[in-house]
Enzyme design. Structure first.
Site, PDB file in Angstrom:
ATOM      1  N   LYS A  14       0.832  -1.216   0.000  1.00 42.31           N
ATOM      2  CA  LYS A  14       0.000   0.000   0.000  1.00 42.31           C
ATOM      3  C   LYS A  14       0.865   1.264   0.000  1.00 42.31           C
ATOM      4  CE  LYS A  14      -2.220  -1.117   3.857  1.00 42.31           C
ATOM      5  NZ  LYS A  14      -1.579  -2.415   4.177  1.00 42.31           N
ATOM      6  N   ARG A  91     -10.401   0.327   7.641  1.00 40.42           N
ATOM      7  CA  ARG A  91      -9.960  -1.027   7.991  1.00 40.42           C
ATOM      8  C   ARG A  91     -11.074  -1.850   8.596  1.00 40.42           C
ATOM      9  NH1 ARG A  91      -4.138   0.078   8.416  1.00 40.42           N
ATOM     10  NH2 ARG A  91      -3.116  -1.897   8.755  1.00 40.42           N
ATOM     11  N   ARG A 130      11.624  -6.353   6.078  1.00 40.63           N
ATOM     12  CA  ARG A 130      11.635  -4.921   6.426  1.00 40.63           C
ATOM     13  C   ARG A 130      11.981  -4.717   7.899  1.00 40.63           C
ATOM     14  NH1 ARG A 130       6.320  -1.721   5.497  1.00 40.63           N
ATOM     15  NH2 ARG A 130       5.742  -3.118   7.175  1.00 40.63           N
ATOM     16  N   ARG A 136      11.306  -1.439  12.094  1.00 42.15           N
ATOM     17  CA  ARG A 136       9.931  -1.047  12.431  1.00 42.15           C
ATOM     18  C   ARG A 136       9.404  -1.992  13.514  1.00 42.15           C
ATOM     19  NH1 ARG A 136       4.781  -0.239   8.284  1.00 42.15           N
ATOM     20  NH2 ARG A 136       3.341  -1.269   9.710  1.00 42.15           N
ATOM     21  N   ARG A 147      -1.398  -9.288  13.146  1.00 43.39           N
ATOM     22  CA  ARG A 147      -1.865  -8.316  12.147  1.00 43.39           C
ATOM     23  C   ARG A 147      -2.599  -9.028  11.018  1.00 43.39           C
ATOM     24  NH1 ARG A 147       3.732  -5.498  11.072  1.00 43.39           N
ATOM     25  NH2 ARG A 147       2.731  -4.422   9.346  1.00 43.39           N
TER      26      ARG A 147
HETATM   27  P1  AP5 Z   1       4.633  -1.588   1.951  1.00 47.53           P
HETATM   28  O1  AP5 Z   1       4.491  -0.768   0.722  1.00 47.53           O
HETATM   29  O2  AP5 Z   1       5.175  -0.946   3.155  1.00 47.53           O
HETATM   30  O3  AP5 Z   1       3.262  -2.318   2.299  1.00 47.53           O
HETATM   31  P2  AP5 Z   1       2.049  -1.834   3.183  1.00 47.53           P
HETATM   32  O4  AP5 Z   1       0.853  -2.493   2.624  1.00 47.53           O
HETATM   33  O5  AP5 Z   1       2.060  -0.347   3.298  1.00 47.53           O
HETATM   34  O6  AP5 Z   1       2.444  -2.550   4.549  1.00 47.53           O
HETATM   35  P3  AP5 Z   1       2.339  -2.043   6.032  1.00 47.53           P
HETATM   36  O7  AP5 Z   1       3.157  -2.985   6.831  1.00 47.53           O
HETATM   37  O8  AP5 Z   1       2.614  -0.584   6.136  1.00 47.53           O
HETATM   38  O9  AP5 Z   1       0.798  -2.321   6.275  1.00 47.53           O
HETATM   39  P4  AP5 Z   1      -0.011  -2.358   7.579  1.00 47.53           P
HETATM   40  O10 AP5 Z   1      -1.379  -2.268   7.067  1.00 47.53           O
HETATM   41  O11 AP5 Z   1       0.299  -3.518   8.445  1.00 47.53           O
HETATM   42  O12 AP5 Z   1       0.547  -1.135   8.416  1.00 47.53           O
HETATM   43  P5  AP5 Z   1      -0.002   0.315   8.690  1.00 47.53           P
HETATM   44  O13 AP5 Z   1       1.181   1.163   8.838  1.00 47.53           O
HETATM   45  O14 AP5 Z   1      -1.063   0.676   7.768  1.00 47.53           O
HETATM   46  O15 AP5 Z   1       5.503  -2.861   1.553  1.00 47.53           O
HETATM   47  C1  AP5 Z   1       5.913  -3.792   2.535  1.00 47.53           C
HETATM   48  C2  AP5 Z   1       7.344  -4.248   2.217  1.00 47.53           C
HETATM   49  O16 AP5 Z   1       7.324  -5.004   1.014  1.00 47.53           O
HETATM   50  C3  AP5 Z   1       8.318  -3.100   1.998  1.00 47.53           C
HETATM   51  O17 AP5 Z   1       9.562  -3.438   2.509  1.00 47.53           O
HETATM   52  C4  AP5 Z   1       8.366  -2.964   0.463  1.00 47.53           C
HETATM   53  O18 AP5 Z   1       9.578  -2.462   0.011  1.00 47.53           O
HETATM   54  C5  AP5 Z   1       8.121  -4.396   0.016  1.00 47.53           C
HETATM   55  N1  AP5 Z   1       7.420  -4.497  -1.268  1.00 47.53           N
HETATM   56  C6  AP5 Z   1       6.418  -3.687  -1.734  1.00 47.53           C
HETATM   57  N2  AP5 Z   1       5.994  -4.098  -2.940  1.00 47.53           N
HETATM   58  C7  AP5 Z   1       6.731  -5.201  -3.256  1.00 47.53           C
HETATM   59  C8  AP5 Z   1       6.752  -6.079  -4.382  1.00 47.53           C
HETATM   60  N3  AP5 Z   1       5.942  -5.913  -5.435  1.00 47.53           N
HETATM   61  N4  AP5 Z   1       7.620  -7.109  -4.356  1.00 47.53           N
HETATM   62  C9  AP5 Z   1       8.469  -7.302  -3.296  1.00 47.53           C
HETATM   63  N5  AP5 Z   1       8.498  -6.489  -2.207  1.00 47.53           N
HETATM   64  C10 AP5 Z   1       7.633  -5.449  -2.183  1.00 47.53           C
HETATM   65  O19 AP5 Z   1      -0.680   0.114  10.139  1.00 47.53           O
HETATM   66  C11 AP5 Z   1       0.113  -0.226  11.256  1.00 47.53           C
HETATM   67  C12 AP5 Z   1      -0.761  -0.378  12.484  1.00 47.53           C
HETATM   68  O20 AP5 Z   1      -1.406   0.875  12.777  1.00 47.53           O
HETATM   69  C13 AP5 Z   1      -1.925  -1.374  12.363  1.00 47.53           C
HETATM   70  O21 AP5 Z   1      -1.504  -2.687  12.660  1.00 47.53           O
HETATM   71  C14 AP5 Z   1      -2.913  -0.813  13.396  1.00 47.53           C
HETATM   72  O22 AP5 Z   1      -2.523  -1.167  14.702  1.00 47.53           O
HETATM   73  C15 AP5 Z   1      -2.739   0.689  13.254  1.00 47.53           C
HETATM   74  N6  AP5 Z   1      -3.674   1.275  12.272  1.00 47.53           N
HETATM   75  C16 AP5 Z   1      -3.344   1.861  11.071  1.00 47.53           C
HETATM   76  N7  AP5 Z   1      -4.439   2.264  10.424  1.00 47.53           N
HETATM   77  C17 AP5 Z   1      -5.509   1.953  11.218  1.00 47.53           C
HETATM   78  C18 AP5 Z   1      -6.919   2.096  11.081  1.00 47.53           C
HETATM   79  N8  AP5 Z   1      -7.465   2.648   9.967  1.00 47.53           N
HETATM   80  N9  AP5 Z   1      -7.702   1.636  12.080  1.00 47.53           N
HETATM   81  C19 AP5 Z   1      -7.173   1.079  13.196  1.00 47.53           C
HETATM   82  N10 AP5 Z   1      -5.854   0.903  13.374  1.00 47.53           N
HETATM   83  C20 AP5 Z   1      -5.016   1.330  12.400  1.00 47.53           C
HETATM   84 MG    MG Z   2       2.174   1.003   4.910  1.00 52.36          MG
END
Ligand code: AP5
Ligand code: MG
Length: 194
Positions: A14, A91, A130, A136, A147
């Site tokens: 994402k 979410r 990562r 992180r 998660r």
């Molecule tokens: P990346 O692009 O970072 O993927 P992402 O989908 O953004 O992954 P996140 O880990 O950020 O998602 P998340 O939903 O768990 O975390 P968030 O921060 O939203 O890519 C991941 C890795 O893969 C990178 O190293 C990248 O380089 C690599 N990659 C990308 N594309 C690739 C490809 N094609 N091939 C190979 N490698 C690739 O949320 C974190 C926490 O915050 C949640 O757990 C929750 O506690 C809280 N939170 C956030 N939003 C909410 C909400 N709306 N409601 C309640 N709690 C929330």
């Molecule tokens: Mg992200």
């Protein structure tokens, strides 16, 4: 406005694809995860609350999350004027309902939901990699499993929610980042020009 939700499991890409989308469409990027991590780093009240949930791989309560979103939209009228990429929000079904109301109040809507589909094995592999590279805090095996469980039980129902609204566009989220982006761009250009 052109509002896009970038949807998918933890590690589905994402954030990576959002970077490309900002450049392509001049949209404002709201990553709720980044917003929360920034609060944690600054040790704000919200940061202290968020840390408890994030470290457990659990979601921050809906009402709190919705207030954060509403504030972000209110505080950035110029930046959000062309549209927003919502990354990591909604979410849950109540968050999706709240987003609909928030945008409706502003005379707008969600135009498209881009769903990045990646199998769990690859998700875990990407996140652990990562974790090793960036440190992180929630990128460890124990938290990742939680998660993913939370994603399957609380977030995945949104795929049906947006499919029923005719807005969900499944994208194969594996392979080259640039290739995935081209597929997304093709879809979004069609929607934008329709
Ligand atoms: P990346 O692009 O970072 O993927 P992402 O989908 O953004 O992954 P996140 O880990 O950020 O998602 P998340 O939903 O768990 O975390 P968030 O921060 O939203 O890519 C991941 C890795 O893969 C990178 O190293 C990248 O380089 C690599 N990659 C990308 N594309 C690739 C490809 N094609 N091939 C190979 N490698 C690739 O949320 C974190 C926490 O915050 C949640 O757990 C929750 O506690 C809280 N939170 C956030 N939003 C909410 C909400 N709306 N409601 C309640 N709690 C929330
Ligand atoms: Mg992200």
């Amino acid at each position: 406005m052109f509002n896009v939700v970038i949807f998918g499991a933890p590690g589905s890409g994402k954030g990576t694809q959002s970077e490309n989308l900002i450049n392509e469409y001049g949209l404002y990027h709201i990553s709720t995860g980044e917003v929360l991590r920034d609060h944690i780093a600054r040790e704000t009240e919200l940061g202290k609350i968020a840390q408890n949930y994030i470290s457990q791989g659990q979601l921050i309560p809906d009402d709190l999350m919705v207030n954060i979103l509403e504030d972000l939209l209110d505080q950035n009228p110029k930046e959000t004027a062309k549209g927003v990429i919502f990354d990591g929000f909604p979410r849950t079904v109540p968050q999706a309902q709240a987003l609909k109301d928030m945008l409706n109040k502003r005379g707008s809507k969600v135009h498209a939901v881009v769903g990045l589909e990646v199998n769990d094995d690859e998700l875990v592999e990407r996140i652990l990699k990562r974790g090793r590279e960036t440190g992180r805090a929630d990128d460890n095996l124990e938290t990742v499993k939680k998660r993913l469980d939370v994603y399957h039980s609380q977030t995945l129902p949104l795929r049906d929610y947006y499919t029923k609204e005719g807005k969900y566009h499944a994208i194969k989220g594996t392979g080259e980042v640039s290739q995935i982006f081209n597929t997304i761009k093709e879809k979004l250009d069609n929607i934008k020009n329709a």
